[in-house]
Design a protein around this motif. Structure first.
Motif, PDB file in Angstrom:
ATOM      1  N   ILE A  12      17.112  -2.082 -14.640  1.00  0.00           N
ATOM      2  CA  ILE A  12      16.935  -2.002 -13.102  1.00  0.00           C
ATOM      3  C   ILE A  12      16.079  -3.094 -12.529  1.00  0.00           C
ATOM      4  CG2 ILE A  12      15.819  -0.438 -11.448  1.00  0.00           C
ATOM      5  CD1 ILE A  12      16.072   2.107 -13.342  1.00  0.00           C
ATOM      6  N   SER A  13      15.140  -3.905 -13.133  1.00  0.00           N
ATOM      7  CA  SER A  13      14.431  -4.901 -12.689  1.00  0.00           C
ATOM      8  C   SER A  13      15.411  -6.028 -12.589  1.00  0.00           C
ATOM      9  CB  SER A  13      13.161  -5.373 -13.633  1.00  0.00           C
ATOM     10  OG  SER A  13      12.266  -4.204 -13.375  1.00  0.00           O
ATOM     11  N   LEU A  16      17.647  -5.947  -9.611  1.00  0.00           N
ATOM     12  CA  LEU A  16      16.727  -6.185  -8.506  1.00  0.00           C
ATOM     13  C   LEU A  16      16.706  -7.444  -8.290  1.00  0.00           C
ATOM     14  CD1 LEU A  16      13.956  -3.441  -8.102  1.00  0.00           C
ATOM     15  CD2 LEU A  16      16.204  -3.539  -6.726  1.00  0.00           C
ATOM     16  N   PHE A  19      20.096  -9.435  -7.523  1.00  0.00           N
ATOM     17  CA  PHE A  19      20.440  -8.836  -6.029  1.00  0.00           C
ATOM     18  C   PHE A  19      19.631  -9.737  -5.112  1.00  0.00           C
ATOM     19  CE2 PHE A  19      19.662  -6.526  -2.030  1.00  0.00           C
ATOM     20  CZ  PHE A  19      20.805  -5.994  -1.783  1.00  0.00           C
ATOM     21  N   SER A  20      18.161  -9.778  -5.101  1.00  0.00           N
ATOM     22  CA  SER A  20      17.349 -10.753  -4.458  1.00  0.00           C
ATOM     23  C   SER A  20      17.755 -12.158  -4.477  1.00  0.00           C
ATOM     24  CB  SER A  20      15.952 -10.596  -5.050  1.00  0.00           C
ATOM     25  OG  SER A  20      15.637  -9.072  -5.046  1.00  0.00           O
ATOM     26  N   SER A  81       8.983 -13.471  -6.684  1.00  0.00           N
ATOM     27  CA  SER A  81       8.326 -12.869  -5.241  1.00  0.00           C
ATOM     28  C   SER A  81       7.588 -13.864  -4.580  1.00  0.00           C
ATOM     29  CB  SER A  81       7.629 -11.380  -5.653  1.00  0.00           C
ATOM     30  OG  SER A  81       8.344 -10.510  -6.298  1.00  0.00           O
ATOM     31  N   GLY A 149      24.151  -6.863  -9.696  1.00  0.00           N
ATOM     32  CA  GLY A 149      23.228  -7.163  -8.927  1.00  0.00           C
ATOM     33  C   GLY A 149      23.576  -8.221  -7.955  1.00  0.00           C
ATOM     34  N   SER A 172      11.922  -8.816   2.571  1.00  0.00           N
ATOM     35  CA  SER A 172      12.571  -7.721   1.716  1.00  0.00           C
ATOM     36  C   SER A 172      13.077  -8.315   0.295  1.00  0.00           C
ATOM     37  CB  SER A 172      14.024  -7.216   2.294  1.00  0.00           C
ATOM     38  OG  SER A 172      13.719  -6.703   3.494  1.00  0.00           O
ATOM     39  N   THR A 173      13.317  -9.460   0.168  1.00  0.00           N
ATOM     40  CA  THR A 173      13.594 -10.262  -0.891  1.00  0.00           C
ATOM     41  C   THR A 173      12.381 -10.303  -1.592  1.00  0.00           C
ATOM     42  OG1 THR A 173      15.469 -11.719   0.236  1.00  0.00           O
ATOM     43  CG2 THR A 173      14.612 -12.361  -1.941  1.00  0.00           C
ATOM     44  N   MET A 176      11.347  -6.779  -2.902  1.00  0.00           N
ATOM     45  CA  MET A 176      12.121  -6.390  -4.103  1.00  0.00           C
ATOM     46  C   MET A 176      11.744  -7.042  -5.538  1.00  0.00           C
ATOM     47  SD  MET A 176      15.966  -5.787  -2.938  1.00  0.00           S
ATOM     48  CE  MET A 176      16.166  -7.194  -1.656  1.00  0.00           C
ATOM     49  N   ALA A 179       8.881  -5.158  -6.246  1.00  0.00           N
ATOM     50  CA  ALA A 179       9.337  -3.703  -7.033  1.00  0.00           C
ATOM     51  C   ALA A 179       9.920  -3.936  -8.308  1.00  0.00           C
ATOM     52  CB  ALA A 179      10.347  -3.226  -6.013  1.00  0.00           C
ATOM     53  N   ALA A 180      10.509  -5.041  -8.685  1.00  0.00           N
ATOM     54  CA  ALA A 180      10.961  -5.449  -9.981  1.00  0.00           C
ATOM     55  C   ALA A 180       9.718  -5.483 -10.888  1.00  0.00           C
ATOM     56  CB  ALA A 180      11.911  -6.627 -10.165  1.00  0.00           C
TER      57      ALA A 180
END
Length: 817
Positions: A12-13, A16, A19-20, A81, A149, A172-173, A176, A179-180
């Motif tokens: 899942i990470s 993300l 995707f980012s 991030s 992603g 948002s990037t 995320m 979040a990862a």
């Protein structure tokens, strides 16, 4: 009890982060478009690949030294991030400006710093993905998450940009990435990383709330918006943004724009508002005063008064030629000056307006500040507005037009700056102008106005395009169809679907004489009649126009080759209307570089050259040289077949990707949409192809044959396919684009894993070199593709891609034997 296993949390990470990365990549295109004069898609792709390549070398060096995989994953995820935010902030503080690169050597070093800070997020994101792929025993599943992603991130920008804006996308990037990090956080590092993540989010939120200026994009000071705002009392009245453009309406006493206004006009034009797109190309919204109340549909816009200045504009000459016009088409009028002029000179006729910016149309029709100011002219019953590019409209137009005005809605940019020389402009191509000629009524006329440049450049490219287009549509007697004249600042070419009669020529000549405009060319004009008011040393414009119009094709081609600037007509295959660069200018570029502005039309070409040099140097230092330091067992004489194979497939892939991004701007209207859709299509299809290649035993001969045949079909049929697609709705065009790209991308994803599999059988120790060489070729290939397309066209680059894949097949056969 955990809801997800460690493996699922990592997946899942990975989703993300992937995707980012691609969300950020598309967002960078919009950021750079606003900051500078061009979207620099090739720069974004090249920087991303460079970051990924450096991460690969880094992992190769340090993987064996990593004792705690959980910690390193956290560092890479959180590093992504942090660097997304820092990269965005820092590139806004670097005063890089492509406009100044000709006379400031330090701009090259600013570009180097720009590169460094741009690649940081891609390095950390690539390191996270690479490490997870490398350390996982199920790489197929990992690759699937990475693929999904990446593809979703590329397309998501188009969906989320309008509601949250580019600042929201950046935040948002970064969020995320946080979040990862939190998803893979374990108990051992819970306290430390939870504190870091929360602190980072709080800092970003506080900055966003109390210091929003940090998120503002630093525009080139030479763009229209910052130039106007430097005047006292200037302010932005309206600012709106969507995924494709930033639109600003400015109030300033300094705004008085009437391109080509005769010097015989002794008054001041009425108050005007400025309208900019991405901070540049200011066009004006002119005040229309009413005696009382709102302007009624039955009212005429009154002659004289504040609007008297319209009688002194070049457009007044255009209407002088034919006062009885039933259907008028105006293309990209910006703030509406040509629309106002059409109402002023021909009030009751049908006026069709093409404006390829939905926000501009909405403001001009529905924003009360604007409608009160401009007399609500865009809501008159005889005006129809279409929110689409001219190319789309031409293909589906049912009516014939008595007058087509291609408006001068961009700002003056000296040809010496070359600021727009990389821009793809499909309005001024031979195919586009031919289409305009096909929708002219009998004796209908096209009017194109451009800025005067000296030595003559874009005006010569306009007349050469008109002549080539007329020949393409089967017209003859071209010399009798042209009437061209110039003011002190603009040049207007009128092209008629019929011949200008002697009476019309006399009428037009008297009109331009009355305004102190100079004749440039018409049938029978003499040299001494053309340089009377705005005098030059010689009758340059007349001489050059006469040579283009009255020469045969071979003589024109000879003139194009001999002329200092590149004035050959642009085409859909080579839509660089503003590129006037020739290789013969290189000695002067070298001679004057860093000393002054330069008399050549390729300022942005220097950005290409600088970007290529920086990419080569950084790739050698951070991708190839580290492997040499570690003394990876490579024998260049023995292993050249492997190295050559991965080099040519790297070039081959990006000789498809970059031309597709640029060529499909014609189909998808906007660079951001084209980048998003092409990246989505290629990432998804190539990823699936690469994944399946290890499970389905398909011969490389068949794969390469399919790629080459597909390329040949695309090169042969692309014109017909694009003509079919271009009339559809945007979402339909996007789907058709995906369907076109997907099969090619699917098979293009297979040669790389095939090569790795072959190397693993006989030379597994050189695989790091093969990754590095492929990464090097990808970085360089993305820039080389643009450089080649400028001179030879997109289709030539795509054909070169086929050549690269054929070479790859030859090398692969050598490997196998």
């Amino acid at each position: 009890m955990r809801i997800f296993s460690d493996r699922n949390r990592i997946n899942i990470s990975l989703l993300l982060i992937s995707f980012s990365i691609f969300l950020y990549q598309v967002c960078l295109l919009r950021i750079i478009s606003i900051a500078d004069y061009y979207h620099f898609a090739f720069l974004i792709v090249s920087v991303a690949l460079l970051g990924f390549g450096i991460s690969g070398s880094f992992l190769y060096f340090f993987t064996s030294k990593i004792k705690n995989p959980g910690l390193i994953r956290l560092i890479f995820a959180f590093g992504f991030s942090i660097t997304v935010f820092l990269s965005f902030v820092l590139i806004n503080r670097i005063p890089f400006d492509s406009f100044r690169i000709m006379w400031e050597i330090k701009q090259v070093f600013y570009l180097l710093a720009y590169y460094f800070f741009l690649l940081l997020p891609f390095f950390f994101g690539g390191s996270f993905i690479g490490y997870v792929l490398q350390s996982n025993e199920r790489p197929g599943v990992i690759y699937f998450y990475n693929l999904i992603g990446s593809a979703l991130g590329a397309i998501a920008f188009i969906i989320i940009m309008k509601p949250i804006g580019k600042t929201g996308v950046i935040v948002s990037t970064a969020a995320m990435g946080v979040a990862a990090t939190l998803i893979i956080l374990n108990k051992k590092y819970l306290k430390q990383f939870l504190t870091l993540c929360l602190s980072f989010l709080i800092v970003v939120a506080l900055l966003y709330q109390f210091y929003p200026a940090i998120f503002e994009i630093r525009m080139s000071p030479y763009k229209s918006l910052p130039s106007v705002l430097r005047n006292p009392g200037s302010k932005i009245l309206i600012s709106e943004e969507n995924p494709y453009s930033l639109l600003d309406v400015i109030s300033s006493e300094s705004i008085r724009s009437a391109p080509g206004l005769s010097l015989k006009y002794n008054d001041v034009p009425p108050p005007q508002l400025g309208l900019t797109v991405d901070g540049d190309n200011i066009s004006v919204i002119t005040e229309v005063k009413k005696d009382a109340g709102r302007l009624k549909e039955s009212d005429l816009i009154k002659r004289g008064g504040a609007l008297e200045f319209l009688n002194y504009l070049p457009v007044s000459v255009v209407f002088e030629s034919s006062p009885e016009l039933k259907n008028i088409l105006i293309i990209e009028p910006g703030g509406g000056l040509d629309v106002l002029a059409s109402l002023y000179f021909s009030n009751h006729n049908n006026i069709t307006v093409l404006q390829n910016n939905e926000m501009a149309v909405d403001l001009l029709k529905n924003e009360k500040i604007i409608t009160d100011f401009n007399g609500n002219i865009y809501n008159r019953k005889n005006i129809k507005i279409y929110e689409m590019p001219g190319r789309n409209f031409i293909k589906q137009a049912d009516d014939k037009y008595d007058l087509i005005i291609v408006s001068l809605s961009d700002s003056f940019h000296p040809v010496s700056s070359g600021a727009y020389s990389l821009n793809e402009d499909y309005l001024y191509t031979v195919e586009s102008v031919s289409g305009l000629m096909n929708i002219l009524a009998e004796n209908g006329m096209i009017s194109i106005t451009r800025w005067i440049q000296f030595p003559p450049s874009e005006d010569l490219k306009v007349i050469s395009t008109l002549v080539e287009s007329a020949e393409k549509t089967g017209m003859d007697g071209i010399s009798s169809k042209v009437f061209a004249f110039r003011s002190w600042s603009t040049l207007t070419v009128m092209f008629k679907n019929g011949r200008f009669t002697d009476g019309e020529i006399n009428k037009l000549s008297n009109k331009i004489d009355a305004l102190n405009f100079d004749a440039v060319y018409y049938a029978g004009v003499k040299s001494e009649e053309t340089n009377k008011y705005n005098q030059l040393e010689k009758t340059y414009y007349f001489d050059y126009f006469k040579r283009v119009i009255e020469s045969g094709k071979q003589e024109r081609e000879s003139f194009y080759r001999q002329y200092y600037f590149n004035i050959k007509p642009s085409t859909d295959n080579n839509p660089y209307f503003y590129n006037f660069f020739k290789f013969r200018q290189i000695p002067e570029i070298v001679r004057f570089f860093g000393k002054s502005t330069q008399p050549f039309g390729g300022g942005s070409y220097l950005v290409l050259i600088s970007a290529m040099a920086i990419s080569v140097i950084l790739s050698l230092i951070f991708i190839l040289f580290p492997l040499r330091l570690k003394k990876v067992g490579i024998n260049f004489k023995r292993d050249f077949k492997f190295l050559g194979y991965f080099l040519v497939i790297g070039f081959g892939f990006f000789f498809i990707e970059l031309p597709f991004i640029q060529k499909f701007i014609l189909v998808l209207d906007k660079p951001a949409v084209s980048l998003a859709v092409i990246l989505f299509s290629l990432m998804l299809s190539a990823g699936i192809g690469s994944y399946l290649s290890s499970r389905v035993n398909t011969r490389l001969e068949l794969i390469i044959s399919i790629i080459v045949v597909y390329i040949i079909l695309f090169v042969t049929l692309s014109g017909f396919v694009i003509d079919f697609i271009i009339v559809k709705q945007l979402w339909q065009r996007a789907i058709y684009t995906v369907l076109i790209v997907f099969p090619l991308g699917f098979f293009m994803g297979m040669p790389f894993p095939k090569g790795i599999a072959a190397a693993r059988q006989t030379r597994p120790e050189i695989i790091p070199w093969l990754w590095a060489v492929n990464g090097f070729a990808s970085v360089i290939g993305s820039i080389a593709a643009v450089m080649i397309s400028i001179h030879l066209g997109f289709l030539a680059v795509i054909v070169l891609s086929a050549v690269m894949y054929i070479l790859a097949l030859a090398l692969y056969r050598y490997i196998k034997t």
